[in-house]
Write an enzyme that holds these catalytic residues in place. Sequence first.
Site: not given
Length: 295
Positions: A104, A274
Amino acid sequence: MIDGFTNTRVDTGDVTLSVHRAGTGTPLILLHGYPQNHHCWAMVAPHFAQHFDTIVPDLRGYGDSDAPADDAAHTTYSKRRMAADIVGLMDALGLDRAHVIGHDRGARVAYRMALDHPDRLHRLGIIEIVPTGDFWDSWTADLALKAYHWTFLAQPAPLPERMIGADPAAYADWTLAQWTLEKSLKVFAPAALASYRAQMADPAHRHAMCADYRAGAFFDRQLDATSRKAGAQIAAPLHFLWAEGGFPAQTGDPLALWRKWAPQVTGNACRSGHFAIEENPEAVVSAFMNHLRGN
């Protein structure tokens, strides 16, 4: 704490970072993303520490690291500045080169470090992002709705900070759960959840996380465009791991986007949302252990 790791604070020259470390061998730096901190690596870092000198910092503005106020040009949390922090950390620890894996926001720091400081990296690992400029360029109405935080958090201060501050724990929980494959908090360890909630509740760190996205919307996006126009390439061998239920999978062909940035790219998808490090730690360890060993 990460099991078996020691925790120290390291002056990088601009900010002081909280750093967890264990293991011996070639240095390996693991960089977390939003809205997390070092806790996200707790299930995989001990495996890497069996083979590498494994170093897990909290990025500036996250966890127990310094959280300076943003500047008007949104450079304080630019990935160039945050990458310089990691180089400063390496200097402070006496490390010439290291493997770097980022997830991320940490992955955005990692690839900017590879572009700005190519002589400091051995191998690069990217989890669950495509380059910042490419992600903005790939937006559709559907992706904009799912990635609304990119525009919400980038709004002028103090709007998002105040809105999140009305119930920071609920906002953290909503964000974490919605980005998992099962839309659930059950993959997050209690200590990690408590840390993520406390981080969101702290005004300085909440401001820093918004500033991170302001940098992404302005300085980082423009810097990517400048780098692409100049033909900049990532020299380090790069392995890209993306989630079947994550954001990059919705950009079309995310691996092809990375191949525009680096001549040595491998990649694979895994079953996850994610937060692959916590949702599918076995896939993360397998993918990057092979990459770091040159397999």
